[in-house]
Design an enzyme around this catalytic site. Structure first.
Site, PDB file in Angstrom:
ATOM      1  N   SER A   1       0.791  -1.240   0.000  1.00 26.03           N
ATOM      2  CA  SER A   1       0.000   0.000   0.000  1.00 26.03           C
ATOM      3  C   SER A   1       0.816   1.280   0.000  1.00 26.03           C
ATOM      4  O   SER A   1       0.426   2.269  -0.634  1.00 26.03           O
ATOM      5  CB  SER A   1      -0.960   0.011   1.196  1.00 26.03           C
ATOM      6  OG  SER A   1      -0.262  -0.161   2.415  1.00 26.03           O
TER       7      SER A   1
ATOM      8  N   HIS B   1       0.401   4.252   7.180  1.00 30.39           N
ATOM      9  CA  HIS B   1       0.670   4.785   5.838  1.00 30.39           C
ATOM     10  C   HIS B   1       1.316   6.161   5.890  1.00 30.39           C
ATOM     11  O   HIS B   1       0.999   6.974   6.762  1.00 30.39           O
ATOM     12  CB  HIS B   1      -0.639   4.850   5.042  1.00 30.39           C
ATOM     13  CG  HIS B   1      -1.251   3.518   4.812  1.00 30.39           C
ATOM     14  ND1 HIS B   1      -2.460   3.138   5.380  1.00 30.39           N
ATOM     15  CD2 HIS B   1      -0.803   2.440   4.100  1.00 30.39           C
ATOM     16  CE1 HIS B   1      -2.739   1.904   5.007  1.00 30.39           C
ATOM     17  NE2 HIS B   1      -1.751   1.453   4.234  1.00 30.39           N
TER      18      HIS B   1
ATOM     19  N   ASP C   1      -3.525   6.574  10.865  1.00 31.99           N
ATOM     20  CA  ASP C   1      -3.601   5.128  11.072  1.00 31.99           C
ATOM     21  C   ASP C   1      -2.276   4.523  11.525  1.00 31.99           C
ATOM     22  O   ASP C   1      -2.200   3.331  11.823  1.00 31.99           O
ATOM     23  CB  ASP C   1      -4.096   4.428   9.805  1.00 31.99           C
ATOM     24  CG  ASP C   1      -3.161   4.617   8.600  1.00 31.99           C
ATOM     25  OD1 ASP C   1      -2.057   5.176   8.773  1.00 31.99           O
ATOM     26  OD2 ASP C   1      -3.548   4.212   7.498  1.00 31.99           O
TER      27      ASP C   1
END
Length: 299
Positions: free
Chosen positions: A35, A242, A239
């Protein structure tokens, strides 16, 4: 008379510049991993729905550039724009990644570099086992990279950012180094590019408690032409997993600096097709002709 001479000199200079543009090779940069390579900069959950949404903010360093292209999911070269991985990591919400800032930084610091062809392959949440030879992600990466070369490109590097998913399980963390080496070696073999430069991002975060174990494996990879760029100090989204938009911009610039330091040793003819010097892909001819026309009309 002087005005006529000046215009004649300008026309000659533009002609030479346009001729140079039309003979540049397409520099293929593979983007792979999970990601943080696909890009989650600017992506956050909307509190009312809990659905991840990209804020749509594109920093100046990530703006489109007429010399930057991307290989789409249907294997077509198109002008590159954020989110780079929108049709590749299609099951997730993609935002800003490091690819565009990398390409723009390289072109800014080396104006003679030539057009860049980004080949996005990253998919969020994937572990290193899913990138082993025979698995879908591996085979898709090879297929896309080969298509990029066959359409007129020459491999310059792979940017690799993966490992967060391998921090969850202790066994995965312990086996990570061996699996990573196998992946890199198999990929170079299948691309017929044994010295392909690989720029590996060392983890800034992880999904589990074994972050340091995976980081150590990355730092100790010990393969020739594999360079590490450490993301540990870069700020994260809320979060805690990321990179933020600005962190992605900075990471792209760090990767560009690492690449440009290494480039004199990495740019060899070993990976180029034998007849490449006489071939320019049609889409690139059209794009560069438009660029030359714009230069003339805006003078």
């Amino acid at each position: 008379m002087l005005s006529f001479i000046a215009l004649a000199l300008l026309a000659h200079a533009l002609h030479i510049q346009c001729q140079n543009l039309l003979h540049h090779k397409l520099n293929v940069i593979i983007l792979a991993g999970q990601s943080n390579m696909a890009g989650r900069g600017g992506v956050a959950n909307v509190s009312s729905t809990g659905t991840p949404t990209w804020d749509g903010v594109v920093p100046p360093q990530c703006q489109p550039n007429p010399s930057i292209f991307r290989l789409s999911a249907d294997m077509a070269w198109v002008p590159a724009s954020e989110p780079i991985h929108a049709d590749i990591d299609a099951r997730k919400t993609d935002g800003i990644g490091p690819g565009m800032s990398f390409a723009n930084a390289v072109l800014t610091k080396d104006p003679n570099f030539g057009p860049v062809g980004l080949v996005p392959c990253a998919v969020g949440g994937t572990n290193i086992n899913e990138w082993q030879k025979g698995e879908f992600l591996y085979e898709q990466l090879v297929k896309r990279a080969q298509m990029a070369q066959q359409s007129g490109g020459v491999y310059r590097a792979m940017l690799w950012y993966q490992g967060e998913a391998d921090t969850v399980n202790e066994e995965d963390a312990e086996l990570y180094e061996g699996r990573l080496k196998t992946f890199f070696e198999d990929l170079r073999s299948d691309l017929h590019a044994p010295m392909l430069p690989i720029f590996q991002v060392v983890l800034a975060s992880g999904q589990g408690p074994y972050i340091e174990e995976v980081r150590e494996a990355q730092l100790n990879i010990g393969l020739q032409n594999v360079k590490c760029v450490d993301a540990k100090a870069l700020p994260l989204e809320s979060d805690k997993l990321h990179l933020t938009t600005q962190s992605q911009v900075r990471l792209g610039e760090m990767l560009a600096d690492a690449y440009l330091r290494f480039m004199p040793r990495s740019l060899t003819s070993n990976n180029a097709p034998a007849n490449f010097s006489s071939f320019v892909p049609p889409f690139l001819i059209i794009a560069q002709l438009f660029r030359c026309l714009w230069m003339i009309l805006t003078f």
